[in-house]
Design an enzyme around this catalytic site. Sequence first.
Site, PDB file in Angstrom:
ATOM      1  N   ARG A 214       1.066  -1.208   0.021  1.00  0.00           N
ATOM      2  CA  ARG A 214       0.142  -0.023  -0.030  1.00  0.00           C
ATOM      3  C   ARG A 214       0.966   1.156  -0.097  1.00  0.00           C
ATOM      4  NH1 ARG A 214       2.368   2.334   3.950  1.00  0.00           N
ATOM      5  NH2 ARG A 214       0.616   3.617   3.805  1.00  0.00           N
TER       6      ARG A 214
ATOM      7  N   GLN B  71      -2.586   2.511   9.841  1.00  0.00           N
ATOM      8  CA  GLN B  71      -1.196   2.563   9.320  1.00  0.00           C
ATOM      9  C   GLN B  71      -0.404   3.526  10.186  1.00  0.00           C
ATOM     10  OE1 GLN B  71      -4.138   2.813   7.689  1.00  0.00           O
ATOM     11  NE2 GLN B  71      -3.952   2.062   5.591  1.00  0.00           N
TER      12      GLN B  71
ATOM     13  N   ASP C 169      -2.038  10.777  -2.405  1.00  0.00           N
ATOM     14  CA  ASP C 169      -2.539   9.538  -3.514  1.00  0.00           C
ATOM     15  C   ASP C 169      -2.703  10.359  -4.931  1.00  0.00           C
ATOM     16  OD1 ASP C 169      -2.908   8.662  -0.501  1.00  0.00           O
ATOM     17  OD2 ASP C 169      -2.822   6.771  -2.290  1.00  0.00           O
TER      18      ASP C 169
HETATM   19  O1  MRU Z   1      -4.681   3.171   2.133  1.00  0.00           O
HETATM   20  P1  MRU Z   1      -3.245   3.304   1.944  1.00  0.00           P
HETATM   21  O2  MRU Z   1      -2.369   2.908   3.300  1.00  0.00           O
HETATM   22  O3  MRU Z   1      -2.609   2.877   0.662  1.00  0.00           O
HETATM   23  O4  MRU Z   1      -3.061   4.916   2.128  1.00  0.00           O
HETATM   24  C1  MRU Z   1      -1.771   5.615   1.850  1.00  0.00           C
HETATM   25  C2  MRU Z   1      -1.896   6.971   1.942  1.00  0.00           C
HETATM   26  O5  MRU Z   1      -2.692   7.868   2.219  1.00  0.00           O
HETATM   27  C3  MRU Z   1      -0.362   7.601   1.785  1.00  0.00           C
HETATM   28  O6  MRU Z   1      -0.115   8.702   2.567  1.00  0.00           O
HETATM   29  C4  MRU Z   1      -0.235   8.201   0.650  1.00  0.00           C
HETATM   30  O7  MRU Z   1      -0.133   6.974  -0.377  1.00  0.00           O
HETATM   31  C5  MRU Z   1       1.091   8.446   0.107  1.00  0.00           C
HETATM   32  S1  MRU Z   1       2.472   7.267   0.458  1.00  0.00           S
HETATM   33  C6  MRU Z   1       4.058   8.025   0.009  1.00  0.00           C
END
Ligand code: MRU
Length: 344
Positions: free
Chosen positions: A45, A193, A234
């Site tokens: 992720r 996370q 993202d």
């Molecule tokens: O759902 P996730 O854990 O994939 O979400 C990740 C995030 O929102 C991060 O902050 C984003 O991807 C930036 S990672 C360098």
Amino acid sequence: MIETMRWEDNALILLDQTKLPLEISFYTCQNYQDVIHAIKGLVVRGAPAIGAAAAYGMALAAWECCRKDIKNCREYLLKAADELAVSRPTAVNLFWALDRVKELITGDKSSQQLFYDILAAADSILRDDVIINKKMGSIGARLIPQKAGILTHCNAGAFATGGYGTALGVIRAAHEEGKEIKVFADETRPLLQGARLTAFELMEEHIPVTLITDNMAGYVMYKGLVDLVIVGADRITARGDVANKIGTYSLAVLAKEHNIPFYVAAPVSTFDLTLKSGNEIPIEERNAQEVREIFGYQTAPLNVPVLNPAFDVTPHYLVSAIITERGIIYSPNEDAVRKIILSS
Ligand code: MRU
């Protein structure tokens, strides 16, 4: 630092991020369908890591063409790309990486050649990501004052990327420069996370970190413990609206109220210049059980209606600056974003 992913014996080995911090274990993808499963289930992720994994997914599909002597390899690869593209909708790095690979899929190449080309592209996406993150780190560290209290959300670190991290890359770089920083890591419900990954990653690096639950952010800001907020992204639109983990928008609003700069660190591959407003960004809605339960333990009435968007959008006017490998975009707007992103 533990590797997020590696290619070994014609398989993709992923650090299983769903198991951290209790267990360091690896998930082996033998085919592209395994990669889709891993992306959907958050084994891998974080926007840049999802992009790199998808590129390796395409290498696995090409390897299958060779192994099984699939007649129309090009058709098979394009089908794999379509299926990988619907694994998660918000992080644009996924589509960026798949587009890069798709450019290599021309009809005049043998399956072997396609495999070599796609694997080389996936390797370079992963390798370049670390270089980009280090560059972003050294550029962004300028914004971190000595003895800064820093609040971050979710995990935008080594686990979310090819290595080093985006927001955590900036924090890492400031630490490496000898700045005595102190990080507050938001727990990041529903999937934690921040608690599971960011706290773990920073402790491994001996960077001082204090874990807080998401609803404590206002309190720590009010108490004067936070000098800046820094998060990853993202997807970022042409005018600088930022999609990131759910809860990011609330932090930006709180930061404004407390007069605290709100920074975003993201590579150029996270920008989607085809979109102007953040309202156009597709927001992933995940399974209700993630909110009714905490890792299988029921914490709410069975069947209570639930909302579970995985991301939110922070409007550009709440963002003090976006740190990229090409420079810093202060007070983002369309002109400022295009000027930096389209520069070479
Ligand atoms: O759902 P996730 O854990 O994939 O979400 C990740 C995030 O929102 C991060 O902050 C984003 O991807 C930036 S990672 C360098």
